[in-house]
Design an enzyme around this catalytic site. Structure first.
Site, PDB file in Angstrom:
ATOM      1  N   HIS A   1     -28.717 -69.555  39.837  1.00 42.36           N
ATOM      2  CA  HIS A   1     -27.504 -70.229  39.374  1.00 42.36           C
ATOM      3  C   HIS A   1     -26.242 -69.391  39.611  1.00 42.36           C
ATOM      4  O   HIS A   1     -26.248 -68.169  39.498  1.00 42.36           O
ATOM      5  CB  HIS A   1     -27.621 -70.568  37.889  1.00 42.36           C
ATOM      6  CG  HIS A   1     -27.857 -69.372  37.013  1.00 42.36           C
ATOM      7  ND1 HIS A   1     -26.844 -68.582  36.531  1.00 42.36           N
ATOM      8  CD2 HIS A   1     -29.006 -68.829  36.531  1.00 42.36           C
ATOM      9  CE1 HIS A   1     -27.344 -67.610  35.786  1.00 42.36           C
ATOM     10  NE2 HIS A   1     -28.653 -67.737  35.773  1.00 42.36           N
ATOM     11  N   ASP A   2     -25.189 -70.068  39.994  1.00 48.25           N
ATOM     12  CA  ASP A   2     -23.847 -69.489  40.120  1.00 48.25           C
ATOM     13  C   ASP A   2     -23.719 -68.471  41.251  1.00 48.25           C
ATOM     14  O   ASP A   2     -22.734 -67.726  41.310  1.00 48.25           O
ATOM     15  CB  ASP A   2     -23.395 -68.851  38.796  1.00 48.25           C
ATOM     16  CG  ASP A   2     -23.465 -69.825  37.631  1.00 48.25           C
ATOM     17  OD1 ASP A   2     -22.727 -70.823  37.664  1.00 48.25           O
ATOM     18  OD2 ASP A   2     -24.273 -69.604  36.711  1.00 48.25           O
TER      19      ASP A   2
ATOM     20  N   GLY B   1     -28.809 -64.561  39.078  1.00 46.96           N
ATOM     21  CA  GLY B   1     -27.604 -65.347  38.852  1.00 46.96           C
ATOM     22  C   GLY B   1     -26.325 -64.591  39.150  1.00 46.96           C
ATOM     23  O   GLY B   1     -26.249 -63.372  39.028  1.00 46.96           O
TER      24      GLY B   1
END
Length: 271
Positions: free
Chosen positions: A127-128, A145
């Site tokens: 994520h991200d 992340g």
């Protein structure tokens, strides 16, 4: 209702949920699942047993191999089901078992992957993450992340990158390396813990950088990491000396930028 181009080819054993947008000449093989909020760009191909879900946009000419899961929820204990996105550019290949997650609300809500990237089997983009162009993730590479990877980086098989780490343009990460700290542009990192062993001279040469420029970057590298002060102090001290060398200035700007992580160096893995 799904928006499916007339030229798209969808196997009868595939499932395309209502709402999906399928571009021209897309091929979706058997046992694939495409979610209702997915957009597949023109010329893309899902070979078989591929899951594309979430609020995910994939550009043109993607090729996705069996058992890849693209656009799954972020693997974060803080995720509470917020609407977040995954955006993938053009001409990306995702081999068997690749996983990519959408962003988290606290991390800005989006995972972004650029163009012309190659993701080998079982590599993971968390994520991200923000990825540039012409990047290679070899087999079993793991990006945690919030990792940022700049253009033309190569990560060797089984390497793992700590959350919030930055990897500068055209760096090379050796196989099985643990990347716990930021890696400068053109850097070469190996080992666990990862040690900055020098510069990716082979990659620089292949990119057409002149030998005289490579010598300048090598000299700057020594001044930064072998000087008496910290790497950041040394980097700022030599800036005026290299104003006519964009590659060195790129390294100095990378070092000067704010970061959540320390800086990889030839000494104990950080500086």
């Amino acid at each position: 209702m799904s928006m499916i181009a007339a030229s798209a080819s969808i196997h009868p054993l595939a499932v395309v949920d209502d709402g999906a947008v399928i571009g021209e000449n897309v091929k979706i093989g058997p046992f694939c699942r495409v979610g209702s909020r997915v957009k597949l760009g023109d010329g893309s191909e899902l070979i078989s047993h591929v899951s594309v879900t979430g609020l995910t946009t994939i550009g043109r000419n993607a090729k996705i191999f069996p058992c890849a899961v693209i656009g799954g929820d972020p693997q974060s204990v803080h995720h509470a089901g917020e609407e977040t996105t995954l955006t993938i550019g053009d001409n990306c290949t995702m081999r068997e078992g690749v996983t990519m997650n959408t962003g988290t609300a606290e991390g800005g809500g989006k995972t972004v992957v650029g163009n012309n990237n190659l993701f080998l089997a079982n590599s993971h983009v968390a994520h991200d993450c923000i990825l540039g162009d012409h990047i290679i993730l070899s087999n079993n590479v793991m990006l945690a992340g919030h990792v940022k990877v700049e253009d033309r980086v190569i990560l060797g098989g089984g390497s793992a990158v700590h959350q919030f780490t930055r990897i500068g343009r055209q760096a090379f990460i050796g196989g099985l390396s643990a990347v716990s700290y930021d890696v400068i542009p053109y850097g070469m990192l190996n080992g666990n813990p990862g040690i900055l062993g020098g510069l990716n001279v082979v990659g620089m040469t292949r990119a057409g950088i002149e030998r005289s420029v490579i010598h300048q970057v090598r000299r700057a590298f020594k001044q930064i990491f072998e000087g008496e002060g910290s790497a950041r102090v040394n980097a700022e001290a030599i800036r005026a000396e290299y104003l006519d060398c964009p590659q060195v200035i790129e390294i100095l700007d990378f070092i000067a930028a704010e970061s959540d992580r320390a800086l990889s160096s030839p000494h104990r893995g950080k500086n």
